[in-house]
Design a protein around this motif. Structure first.
Motif, PDB file in Angstrom:
ATOM      1  N   ARG A  67     -31.093 -66.912  39.193  1.00 35.41           N
ATOM      2  CA  ARG A  67     -32.303 -66.332  39.786  1.00 35.41           C
ATOM      3  C   ARG A  67     -33.471 -67.300  39.834  1.00 35.41           C
ATOM      4  O   ARG A  67     -34.534 -66.970  40.330  1.00 35.41           O
ATOM      5  N   GLU A  68     -33.296 -68.486  39.290  1.00 34.31           N
ATOM      6  CA  GLU A  68     -34.418 -69.430  39.271  1.00 34.31           C
ATOM      7  C   GLU A  68     -34.164 -70.619  40.185  1.00 34.31           C
ATOM      8  O   GLU A  68     -33.036 -70.959  40.508  1.00 34.31           O
ATOM      9  N   THR A  69     -35.264 -71.233  40.586  1.00 34.43           N
ATOM     10  CA  THR A  69     -35.202 -72.458  41.372  1.00 34.43           C
ATOM     11  C   THR A  69     -35.541 -73.603  40.443  1.00 34.43           C
ATOM     12  O   THR A  69     -36.547 -73.570  39.744  1.00 34.43           O
ATOM     13  N   ARG A  70     -34.703 -74.613  40.447  1.00 37.98           N
ATOM     14  CA  ARG A  70     -34.908 -75.777  39.588  1.00 37.98           C
ATOM     15  C   ARG A  70     -35.268 -76.976  40.467  1.00 37.98           C
ATOM     16  O   ARG A  70     -34.699 -77.165  41.527  1.00 37.98           O
ATOM     17  N   TYR A  71     -36.220 -77.767  39.976  1.00 37.72           N
ATOM     18  CA  TYR A  71     -36.729 -78.923  40.721  1.00 37.72           C
ATOM     19  C   TYR A  71     -36.387 -80.206  39.991  1.00 37.72           C
ATOM     20  O   TYR A  71     -36.346 -80.241  38.759  1.00 37.72           O
ATOM     21  N   LYS A  72     -36.170 -81.268  40.774  1.00 42.95           N
ATOM     22  CA  LYS A  72     -35.968 -82.587  40.174  1.00 42.95           C
ATOM     23  C   LYS A  72     -36.557 -83.652  41.094  1.00 42.95           C
ATOM     24  O   LYS A  72     -36.695 -83.456  42.303  1.00 42.95           O
ATOM     25  N   LEU A  73     -36.899 -84.769  40.486  1.00 41.32           N
ATOM     26  CA  LEU A  73     -37.495 -85.899  41.202  1.00 41.32           C
ATOM     27  C   LEU A  73     -36.476 -86.544  42.133  1.00 41.32           C
ATOM     28  O   LEU A  73     -35.308 -86.710  41.778  1.00 41.32           O
ATOM     29  N   GLN A  74     -36.942 -86.905  43.313  1.00 42.38           N
ATOM     30  CA  GLN A  74     -36.176 -87.707  44.272  1.00 42.38           C
ATOM     31  C   GLN A  74     -37.002 -88.973  44.512  1.00 42.38           C
ATOM     32  O   GLN A  74     -37.894 -88.985  45.361  1.00 42.38           O
ATOM     33  N   PRO A  75     -36.778 -90.045  43.759  1.00 43.26           N
ATOM     34  CA  PRO A  75     -37.672 -91.198  43.783  1.00 43.26           C
ATOM     35  C   PRO A  75     -37.568 -92.096  45.012  1.00 43.26           C
ATOM     36  O   PRO A  75     -38.432 -92.946  45.215  1.00 43.26           O
ATOM     37  N   GLU A  76     -36.565 -91.938  45.836  1.00 43.94           N
ATOM     38  CA  GLU A  76     -36.360 -92.853  46.954  1.00 43.94           C
ATOM     39  C   GLU A  76     -37.587 -93.017  47.863  1.00 43.94           C
ATOM     40  O   GLU A  76     -37.909 -94.144  48.253  1.00 43.94           O
ATOM     41  N   PRO A  77     -38.296 -91.937  48.218  1.00 40.64           N
ATOM     42  CA  PRO A  77     -39.479 -92.130  49.081  1.00 40.64           C
ATOM     43  C   PRO A  77     -40.578 -92.980  48.440  1.00 40.64           C
ATOM     44  O   PRO A  77     -41.431 -93.522  49.142  1.00 40.64           O
ATOM     45  N   LEU A  78     -40.539 -93.130  47.126  1.00 41.23           N
ATOM     46  CA  LEU A  78     -41.542 -93.954  46.451  1.00 41.23           C
ATOM     47  C   LEU A  78     -41.374 -95.439  46.784  1.00 41.23           C
ATOM     48  O   LEU A  78     -42.291 -96.227  46.581  1.00 41.23           O
ATOM     49  N   GLU A  80     -41.409 -96.609  49.646  1.00 37.07           N
ATOM     50  CA  GLU A  80     -42.423 -96.864  50.668  1.00 37.07           C
ATOM     51  C   GLU A  80     -43.729 -97.324  50.018  1.00 37.07           C
ATOM     52  O   GLU A  80     -44.379 -98.259  50.491  1.00 37.07           O
ATOM     53  N   LEU A  81     -44.088 -96.700  48.908  1.00 36.14           N
ATOM     54  CA  LEU A  81     -45.296 -97.102  48.172  1.00 36.14           C
ATOM     55  C   LEU A  81     -45.134 -98.497  47.587  1.00 36.14           C
ATOM     56  O   LEU A  81     -46.052 -99.313  47.654  1.00 36.14           O
ATOM     57  N   GLN A  82     -43.971 -98.745  47.016  1.00 35.93           N
ATOM     58  CA  GLN A  82     -43.712-100.055  46.424  1.00 35.93           C
ATOM     59  C   GLN A  82     -43.821-101.156  47.481  1.00 35.93           C
ATOM     60  O   GLN A  82     -44.434-102.190  47.232  1.00 35.93           O
ATOM     61  N   ASP A  83     -43.250-100.910  48.637  1.00 33.53           N
ATOM     62  CA  ASP A  83     -43.322-101.898  49.718  1.00 33.53           C
ATOM     63  C   ASP A  83     -44.766-102.146  50.142  1.00 33.53           C
ATOM     64  O   ASP A  83     -45.184-103.271  50.372  1.00 33.53           O
ATOM     65  N   TRP A  84     -45.543-101.078  50.248  1.00 36.19           N
ATOM     66  CA  TRP A  84     -46.934-101.199  50.671  1.00 36.19           C
ATOM     67  C   TRP A  84     -47.739-101.978  49.630  1.00 36.19           C
ATOM     68  O   TRP A  84     -48.510-102.877  49.969  1.00 36.19           O
TER      69      TRP A  84
END
Length: 110
Positions: A67-78, A80-84
């Motif tokens: 009955r619950e929704t569990r969340y976790k980090l997906q670091p791949e989009p970060l 883009e920040l590293q490149d910038w």
């Protein structure tokens, strides 16, 4: 500037301190929204809205477990920040080198 497939900007998603904090919280473990909400002095609805922004930017993923929704980090989009940020490292390195030379020159004069 690249935008995640969903159309949300990763930079915009991390602009809020609460969302940055959520990313750190989810870095080491998957958590339910109830568990996440216990860590913040804001309503569960507000936490949910922050998680939705992060999800839209593909920085977190969610999965229904019972009955619950569990969340976790997906670091791949970060990446883009590293490149910038990598582009600006050249300026930081130059400034630090100039400071080092200044301090050493000042020390030699004394």
């Amino acid at each position: 500037m690249p935008v995640a497939e969903s159309g949300h900007d990763v930079f915009q998603a991390i602009a809020d301190p609460t969302r940055r904090s959520l990313l750190k919280l989810l870095a080491n473990k998957e958590m339910s929204i109830a568990s996440i909400s216990e860590c913040y002095p804001i309503s569960r609805t507000a936490v949910s809205k922050h998680l939705q922004v992060l999800s839209d930017a593909q920085l977190v993923s969610s999965q229904k477990v019972g009955r619950e929704t569990r969340y976790k980090l997906q670091p791949e989009p970060l990446l883009e920040l590293q490149d910038w940020l990598a582009f600006f490292e050249q300026y930081w390195a130059n400034k630090l080198l100039a400071l080092k030379e200044y301090v050493e020159a000042d020390s030699d004069e004394k």
